[in-house]
Design an enzyme around this catalytic site. Structure first.
Site, PDB file in Angstrom:
ATOM      1  N   ASP A  97       6.486  37.702  36.031  1.00  0.00           N
ATOM      2  CA  ASP A  97       5.606  37.523  37.108  1.00  0.00           C
ATOM      3  C   ASP A  97       4.560  38.407  37.616  1.00  0.00           C
ATOM      4  O   ASP A  97       5.323  39.220  37.865  1.00  0.00           O
ATOM      5  CB  ASP A  97       6.223  36.858  37.969  1.00  0.00           C
ATOM      6  CG  ASP A  97       5.262  35.196  38.742  1.00  0.00           C
ATOM      7  OD1 ASP A  97       3.677  35.745  38.774  1.00  0.00           O
ATOM      8  OD2 ASP A  97       5.942  35.050  38.669  1.00  0.00           O
ATOM      9  N   ASP A 185       0.125  35.930  39.122  1.00  0.00           N
ATOM     10  CA  ASP A 185      -0.450  35.348  39.852  1.00  0.00           C
ATOM     11  C   ASP A 185      -2.083  35.667  40.736  1.00  0.00           C
ATOM     12  O   ASP A 185      -1.885  36.418  40.632  1.00  0.00           O
ATOM     13  CB  ASP A 185       1.231  35.664  40.960  1.00  0.00           C
ATOM     14  CG  ASP A 185       0.725  35.679  42.342  1.00  0.00           C
ATOM     15  OD1 ASP A 185       1.308  33.855  42.229  1.00  0.00           O
ATOM     16  OD2 ASP A 185      -0.020  35.612  43.342  1.00  0.00           O
ATOM     17  N   HIS A 309       6.672  25.871  40.616  1.00  0.00           N
ATOM     18  CA  HIS A 309       7.816  26.442  42.174  1.00  0.00           C
ATOM     19  C   HIS A 309       6.566  25.885  43.675  1.00  0.00           C
ATOM     20  O   HIS A 309       7.399  25.887  44.459  1.00  0.00           O
ATOM     21  CB  HIS A 309       8.601  27.777  41.556  1.00  0.00           C
ATOM     22  CG  HIS A 309       6.954  29.058  41.915  1.00  0.00           C
ATOM     23  ND1 HIS A 309       6.099  28.861  41.112  1.00  0.00           N
ATOM     24  CD2 HIS A 309       6.455  29.504  43.110  1.00  0.00           C
ATOM     25  CE1 HIS A 309       5.376  29.858  41.147  1.00  0.00           C
ATOM     26  NE2 HIS A 309       5.352  30.003  42.222  1.00  0.00           N
TER      27      HIS A 309
HETATM   28  C1  NOJ Z   1       1.061  31.638  43.809  1.00  0.00           C
HETATM   29  C2  NOJ Z   1       2.491  31.808  43.992  1.00  0.00           C
HETATM   30  O1  NOJ Z   1       2.885  30.505  42.697  1.00  0.00           O
HETATM   31  C3  NOJ Z   1       3.091  31.119  44.756  1.00  0.00           C
HETATM   32  O2  NOJ Z   1       4.273  31.345  45.521  1.00  0.00           O
HETATM   33  C4  NOJ Z   1       2.660  32.708  45.928  1.00  0.00           C
HETATM   34  O3  NOJ Z   1       2.738  32.448  47.427  1.00  0.00           O
HETATM   35  C5  NOJ Z   1       1.189  32.797  46.354  1.00  0.00           C
HETATM   36  N1  NOJ Z   1       0.594  33.142  44.803  1.00  0.00           N
HETATM   37  C6  NOJ Z   1       0.982  34.465  46.786  1.00  0.00           C
HETATM   38  O4  NOJ Z   1       1.947  35.470  45.525  1.00  0.00           O
END
Ligand code: NOJ
Length: 533
Positions: A97, A185, A309
């Site tokens: 990630d 992300d 998630h």
């Molecule tokens: C997307 C991620 O999948 C999520 O879990 C996270 O809270 C936000 N981006 C911020 O990084």
């Protein structure tokens, strides 16, 4: 370079909730290693690890303090290296990630290089995705910094070339270690409109989703890093349309391999936000997926997902997690895996794991959920109404521990889990995978079929029965193969015309097909024909 990722199936691991090897109640890398044979048995090709980097865990690792260090609770860099070797030994690959829209406020950069971040003398009206203003006042600097997520996740300033070069350097470091790609992300948020205009009702998204320089930045990243490695890249992109997706994933564009769209995940919400509940209309889902299937058929590539998630469990969301749990889990899997694109499985989806409904808000852990709850309670929204929304949409639905067996805490930990297990673990767990009609063995078959039948990777999509509110039916066609997929999204038995070919797979005991195909509650049945001439 071959496009090996087009035939691959990805499995996402949320390390905190996957497997705890040392009994501290938190999943860890040794835990993952202990389950690699399970993942090989399932047959997946790529493992995507949610963040394992050093983090104060304000947002469970999506707030990174050190990009080149492993989170202490998860283990050490030696554990990580061992994980990578063991994954490769089993013929699988590892995707990391990459969280570079923001860091943790505890990252060294934030104190030593404030110019790496975004500052303003006056905040605009943008709201954070995790409630409240997206700006936080910093006393020492006497300015506000931007944080689209929590106040402990300051946004990096991608306008600053040094920031970009630092990120590229870090990416190369991981790739040189041998990792096989990145899931990026919220990567379509890295370029902000430099005038920082107010948004309508505090919604800043038009000014930073797919922003002015995002393609330039991704092309630069591709030139500086990605192009030198045989890897896979997928960008998480809220608010990206099919037109955007073509730009991000088109071959000649040299940006990314695929993106995660949010459009199909937003169909069961009202216009304002995810907590604004609305039932799904199947015709909306079909039209939306059709649009993506057609738009990215010739050029670009789709990722296919129901779960991750951040999303509630699909069997509870678009299926039936009571009487027809197994049937609907398999039906939803079929519907997704036979589309054109790379499918993603989120841990526990292959067991048909469901949403959870903890009675107390104190049992919830997710910052998004807790901030929303506190903000709306303060505005006078009733507790029951908020809990209902959390039961249906909260991210902790996906984050309860993986259900390995029927021993205490589902075999996830010998300690006290950081978040409670779903009380249904005695009925739903991985030991059942050996049962012939298990959801797991069905996923295995779907994955195996992808390796056997090129039409699943290559075939052109055509939607059938467009206006039907209960049936999702489609055909995949290539020069000499045809796959017809019938899915009943309802409890109502339905009859459909018999397509060409033999029955390939289905989620009920075989039926004797005469004039019509009968689709029982949540039944799926698929037909396959190969032209042997
Ligand atoms: C997307 C991620 O999948 C999520 O879990 C996270 O809270 C936000 N981006 C911020 O990084």
């Amino acid at each position: 370079m071959t496009e090996w990722w087009k035939q691959a199936v990805v499995y996402q691991i949320y390390p905190r909730s996957f497997m705890d090897a040392n009994g501290d109640g938190i999943g860890d890398i040794q835990g993952i290693i202990s389950k690699l044979d399970y993942l090989s048995e399932l047959g997946v090709d790529i493992l995507w690890l949610s963040p394992v980097y050093d983090s104060p865990n304000d947002d469970n690792g999506y707030d990174i303090r050190d990009y080149q260090k492993i989170m202490q609770e998860f283990g050490t860099m030696e554990d990580f290296d061992q994980l990578l070797v063991q994954i490769h030994e089993r013929g699988m690959r590892l995707v990391m990630d990459l969280v570079v829209n923001h860091t943790s406020d505890e990252h060294q950069w934030f104190s030593e290089h404030p110019e790496y971040y975004i500052w303003g003398d006056q905040p605009n009206n943008w709201r954070s995705f995790f409630s409240g203003s997206a700006w936080e006042y910093d006393n020492s600097r006497q300015q506000y910094y931007l944080h689209l997520f929590s106040r402990k996740q300051p946004d990096l300033n991608w306008e600053n070339e040094t920031v970009r070069n630092e990120v590229y350097k870090m990416m190369r470091w991981w790739l040189d270690k041998g990792v096989d790609g990145f899931r990026m992300d919220v990567i379509n948020m890295i370029s902000k409109d430099q005038n920082f205009p107010d948004g309508a009702q505090g919604d800043g998204t038009p000014h930073f989703l797919n922003g002015p320089r995002v393609h330039e930045f991704l092309q630069e990243m591709n030139r500086e890093v990605l192009a030198d490695y045989d890897i896979v890249t997928v960008g998480e992109m809220p608010g990206a349309t099919t037109e955007d997706a073509k730009l991000y994933t088109g071959k000649s564009r040299k940006e990314l391999n695929m993106i995660f769209t949010f459009e199909h995940m937003n169909l069961d919400q009202g216009p304002t936000e995810k907590w604004d509940l609305q039932p799904l209309r199947l015709t909306d889902l079909k039209k939306n997926l059709e649009k993506w299937q057609l738009a990215l058929y010739e050029d670009g590539w789709n990722s296919l997902y129901w779960n991750n998630h951040d999303q509630p469990r699909i069997v509870s969301r678009f299926g039936n997690d009571g009487q027809y749990r197994k049937e609907s889990a398999k039906m939803l899997a079929t519907c997704l895996h036979f589309l054109h694109g790379t499918p993603y499985i989120y841990q526990g989806e292959e067991l048909g794991m469901t949403n959870v409904a903890f009675s107390s808000i104190d049992d919830y852990r997710d910052i998004e959920t807790l901030n929303m709850y506190n903000e709306k309670r303060a505005q006078g929204v009733p507790h029951e109404q908020l809990m209902r929304a959390i039961y249906l949409k909260g991210r902790d639905n996906a984050r309860t521990p993986m259900q390995w067996d029927e021993t205490p805490n589902a075999g996830f930990t010998t300690g006290k889990p950081w978040i409670s297990v779903n009380p249904n673990y005695r009925d739903i767990h991985a030991q059942q995978r050996h049962e012939q009609d298990s959801v797991f063995s069905y996923y295995r078959q779907l994955i195996a079929l992808r390796k056997q039948l090129p039409v699943i990777t290559e075939g052109k999509f055509e939607l059938l029965h467009r206006d039907d509110e209960e049936i999702f039916a489609y055909v995949r066609n290539s020069a000499d193969e045809m796959l017809t997929v019938y899915c009943n999204f309802s409890e109502t038995p339905r009859e459909l015309p018999v397509p060409e070919g033999r029955v390939l797979i289905g989620n009920y005991p075989a039926q004797k097909i005469q004039e019509m195909v009968l689709l029982r509650p949540y039944e799926t049945v698929c037909f396959y024909e190969k032209d042997e001439r």
